[in-house]
Design an enzyme around this catalytic site. Sequence first.
Site, mmCIF file in Angstrom:
data_model
loop_
_atom_site.group_PDB
_atom_site.id
_atom_site.type_symbol
_atom_site.label_atom_id
_atom_site.label_comp_id
_atom_site.label_asym_id
_atom_site.label_seq_id
_atom_site.Cartn_x
_atom_site.Cartn_y
_atom_site.Cartn_z
ATOM 1 N N ASP A 276 -0.941 -20.571 -11.556
ATOM 2 C CA ASP A 276 -1.509 -19.619 -10.613
ATOM 3 C C ASP A 276 -0.395 -19.246 -9.642
ATOM 4 O O ASP A 276 0.707 -19.812 -9.696
ATOM 5 C CB ASP A 276 -2.693 -20.252 -9.857
ATOM 6 C CG ASP A 276 -3.740 -19.231 -9.442
ATOM 7 O OD1 ASP A 276 -3.362 -18.230 -8.793
ATOM 8 O OD2 ASP A 276 -4.928 -19.429 -9.757
ATOM 9 N N TYR B 290 -10.387 -1.863 -13.574
ATOM 10 C CA TYR B 290 -10.955 -3.097 -14.104
ATOM 11 C C TYR B 290 -11.616 -2.842 -15.455
ATOM 12 O O TYR B 290 -11.395 -3.578 -16.421
ATOM 13 C CB TYR B 290 -11.970 -3.655 -13.103
ATOM 14 C CG TYR B 290 -12.413 -5.063 -13.388
ATOM 15 C CD1 TYR B 290 -11.582 -6.145 -13.095
ATOM 16 C CD2 TYR B 290 -13.665 -5.329 -13.936
ATOM 17 C CE1 TYR B 290 -11.990 -7.449 -13.345
ATOM 18 C CE2 TYR B 290 -14.079 -6.623 -14.189
ATOM 19 C CZ TYR B 290 -13.228 -7.680 -13.892
ATOM 20 O OH TYR B 290 -13.632 -8.968 -14.148
#
Length: 260
Positions: A38, A153
């Site tokens: 991450d 998206y």
Amino acid sequence: MSGRLIGKVALVSGGARGMGASHVRAMVAEGAKVVFGDILDEEGKAVAAELADAARYVHLDVTQPAQWTAAVDTAVTAFGGLHVLVNNAGILNIGTIEDYALTEWQRILDVNLTGVFLGIRAVVKPMKEAGRGSIINISSIEGLAGTVACHGYTATKFAVRGLTKSTALELGPSGIRVNSIHPGLVKTPMTDWVPEDIFQTALGRAAEPVEVSNLVVYLASDESSYSTGAEFVVDGGTVAGLAHNDFGAVEVSSQPEWVT
């Protein structure tokens, strides 16, 4: 837990919090060794400390090929191979199409689509060496149907669905399966601003992250050995159709006779 993933090594992107952290914990609970990455380093290190020797955290910006290479190398060096990839990292931005900035469009493509491509490309070699593998791409119900103002998206999640199919066809002969998961609204930090009733679901609620993780574990395990190139939907019935809740209150005897 029943040890469904004993002997498997997994790599998870976006694993520091939310769904990603849930996936990491679920796979470790089933016996897997997990490397997860991450850009939220402090949160990632905290999850790794919680899981002790079963997990390793690495800094991973999914848009950077060299960081993918380093993450794969960590998995192979620390745990002896790589069998599972969970492409979980993603971002969401919204805006009307006429006001949608090109920079935001490019950014969401870089993370949500190019990041998935780079992850798949990075794991093919060790999975071929292992003679098997499972790649799990986290798409969305926006990869099945559009949503107003979520143009970037929606575009990326449809593209991930397509990439899943093309790579499943190419990698199948090498024993590598590729599938996509399509969650609806899930309670995570990325969606905590979204009203839970924004979607009319058959089950009447948003999902808990672990409800998606349960499907990740299934696809990572040998239980799904004949599944590849497929979409797995976990959305409480959102895309099944319109939930005409008012009809449920109508007495059967009072319904009109409809002739078509």
